[in-house]
Structure formats: structure tokens, C-alpha cells
Scaffold this motif. Sequence first.
Motif, short mmCIF file in Angstrom:
data_model
loop_
_atom_site.label_atom_id
_atom_site.label_comp_id
_atom_site.label_asym_id
_atom_site.label_seq_id
_atom_site.Cartn_x
_atom_site.Cartn_y
_atom_site.Cartn_z
N GLN A 59 -59.63 70.05 35.36
CA GLN A 59 -60.46 69.96 37.35
C GLN A 59 -61.73 69.79 37.06
N ASP A 60 -62.12 67.97 37.54
CA ASP A 60 -63.46 67.49 37.75
C ASP A 60 -64.13 67.33 36.35
N MET A 61 -63.09 66.84 35.62
CA MET A 61 -63.71 66.27 34.42
C MET A 61 -63.06 65.44 33.46
N GLU A 62 -63.33 64.29 33.20
CA GLU A 62 -63.46 62.67 32.18
C GLU A 62 -63.07 63.53 31.07
N ILE A 63 -61.70 62.71 30.41
CA ILE A 63 -61.02 63.13 29.29
C ILE A 63 -60.54 62.53 28.26
N ILE A 64 -61.56 62.35 27.33
CA ILE A 64 -61.10 60.93 27.21
C ILE A 64 -60.54 61.16 25.57
N SER A 65 -59.43 60.56 24.76
CA SER A 65 -58.91 60.67 23.03
C SER A 65 -58.30 60.13 22.66
N TYR A 66 -59.34 59.82 21.63
CA TYR A 66 -59.16 58.92 20.49
C TYR A 66 -58.60 59.26 19.09
N GLY A 87 -55.76 53.97 16.82
CA GLY A 87 -56.39 53.36 17.36
C GLY A 87 -56.95 53.35 18.95
N ASP A 88 -55.79 53.27 19.79
CA ASP A 88 -55.20 53.60 20.92
C ASP A 88 -56.56 54.67 21.45
N VAL A 89 -57.43 54.25 22.50
CA VAL A 89 -57.74 54.88 23.47
C VAL A 89 -57.16 55.52 25.47
N GLN A 90 -57.52 56.60 25.46
CA GLN A 90 -56.78 57.69 26.34
C GLN A 90 -58.33 58.33 27.15
N ILE A 91 -57.45 57.89 28.26
CA ILE A 91 -58.27 59.05 29.49
C ILE A 91 -57.66 59.30 30.72
N MET A 92 -57.75 60.68 30.64
CA MET A 92 -57.34 61.85 31.74
C MET A 92 -59.23 61.93 32.94
N SER A 93 -58.65 61.00 34.31
CA SER A 93 -59.64 61.58 34.87
C SER A 93 -58.56 63.17 35.85
N ALA A 94 -59.50 64.45 35.46
CA ALA A 94 -58.48 65.69 36.31
C ALA A 94 -58.86 65.26 37.18
N GLY A 95 -60.47 65.30 38.11
CA GLY A 95 -60.03 64.56 39.74
C GLY A 95 -59.94 66.18 40.08
N THR A 96 -58.76 66.60 41.16
CA THR A 96 -58.75 67.34 42.10
C THR A 96 -57.90 68.87 41.06
N GLY A 97 -57.20 68.63 39.78
CA GLY A 97 -56.91 69.18 39.50
C GLY A 97 -55.73 68.60 38.20
N ILE A 98 -54.82 68.91 37.50
CA ILE A 98 -53.88 68.53 36.75
C ILE A 98 -53.51 69.26 35.13
N GLN A 99 -52.28 69.36 35.42
CA GLN A 99 -52.14 70.40 33.77
C GLN A 99 -51.45 69.08 33.08
N HIS A 100 -52.26 69.03 31.65
CA HIS A 100 -51.09 68.29 30.58
C HIS A 100 -50.92 69.71 29.57
N SER A 101 -49.90 68.80 28.56
CA SER A 101 -50.19 68.90 27.15
C SER A 101 -50.60 68.52 26.30
N GLU A 102 -50.85 68.27 25.37
CA GLU A 102 -51.34 67.82 23.30
C GLU A 102 -50.31 68.57 22.34
N PHE A 103 -49.76 67.57 21.99
CA PHE A 103 -48.85 67.90 20.91
C PHE A 103 -48.23 66.18 19.68
N ASN A 104 -49.02 66.91 18.50
CA ASN A 104 -48.55 66.45 17.44
C ASN A 104 -47.48 65.51 17.25
N GLY A 105 -47.52 64.06 17.83
CA GLY A 105 -45.86 63.84 17.68
C GLY A 105 -45.81 63.49 16.72
N SER A 106 -45.68 63.89 15.29
CA SER A 106 -44.70 63.64 13.91
C SER A 106 -44.65 64.93 13.44
#
Length: 227
Positions: A59-66, A87-106
Amino acid sequence: MYLRPANERGHANHGWLDSHHSFSFANYHDPKHMGFSVLRVINDDQVQPSMGFGTHGHQDMEIISYVMQGRLAHKDSEGNVETIPAGDVQIMSAGTGIQHSEFNGSDQEAVKFLQIWVLPSTAGGAPRYEQKTIAQTDRMTAIVSPSGGDSAVAIKQDMTLYRLMLNAGDTQTLEVGSRRGYLHVIEGQARAGGQQFGPGDGVGLENAEALTLDADEAFTALWFDLP
């Protein structure tokens, strides 16, 4: 000048995850290294094949994955299901709240990526997700900016994140004026002000400081232009 040598960072090895923390995070706490300006977290993560972070909230965080190597699989409560290649860049603006998961895609190779947290300029707002492949158009190419657009992902903060790429023998001066700046090295070696900088090293500038880098070899870093 704020120096953050790679070998002095916090470190946690959980087997499936090997992580180095530029700033205090989770069980690693150092009051001298709590962040820099609005930059709160830089975690240098390596995740083993098919492993990752289960569903959790922000919540209330700007989260960048590089992503530096491999592929990162993302899934969140807003319905976004994406794979982020190196090489891609991703951003998730959590705002009022978000649920997520991150896994190795390989299931074959480790994924290496930087997880970066930036404090937002304002709290609340709807969560949002954005991902882009951004071609390097100059030595300093913006990959995250307040306005976003076709050539960068947008962030809810007065900061711009540049990918800096130098060839061996190149010289680049970084200046901050009345703002602040932070450099995080991804690969290669460069010299500046009597210091040698390599992968994982960081340096922060403020109060009109400047840093002139002389690249000894191909050199890639992230440069944060901060309030």
C-alpha cells in the motif's frame, strides 16, 4: 557524498532467494542506511528456478522491478498476469492496496532483478500496473518518469530513473544542482573521485555535488534523479 559499497550491504540467503539490501529491509536494519531522498528500497535479488514470493500486499508505495537476467512472472489482484524479460522495466503503483506474487518464470535458470521502492508524492489512489521494453537511445535513457508516455513508465513521484550505459573509455558527469541523485551499478567498472565502482555499489549526491565517471569497460548503471 553518500557511499554504499556492495560488500557492506545487508544480506539474506534463504536458499531459494539470495538478496542484498542497499537500504534497511525486513530483518536487516541499519539506521545509517534507511533510504535516500524518496528512494526507500533497492534489493538485488536472485531467485532460483520455479521459486518466488507468494501472494502478499502493498500500500502507498511505487514498486519498480528491473530484470537483469532471466524472466520474472508477475500476478496481481488487479488481474495483471505478465512475464518480465531481462531489460524490461515494470512498475506497480500500490495506491490504496494491491496483492501480488512474483516468481521465477523459468524452471531452468535463476532470475536476477532489482526490486526498487519509491515513496509516492501522495497517498491513496487506484492501484496501477505498467511494463515496457525501452530501447537505449543515448548514454542516459529515461525508463521511469512522472509523465511516462511512449518511452518510459509513469511514476507517482517527482523523480526520473535513467539507465546509464557507457563504453570502455567513455566519461560521464552526473550533476544534481538543487536536487539529489543516486547511482546504482549493474555491471562493469568505472572510476570517479579516487573511488572504483562495480556491480552493486551505490553513491548518492546532494548539495550541488557532481560525479565524473571514467568507464574502464562496458558499464551499466541506474541513475535516480530525486527531489
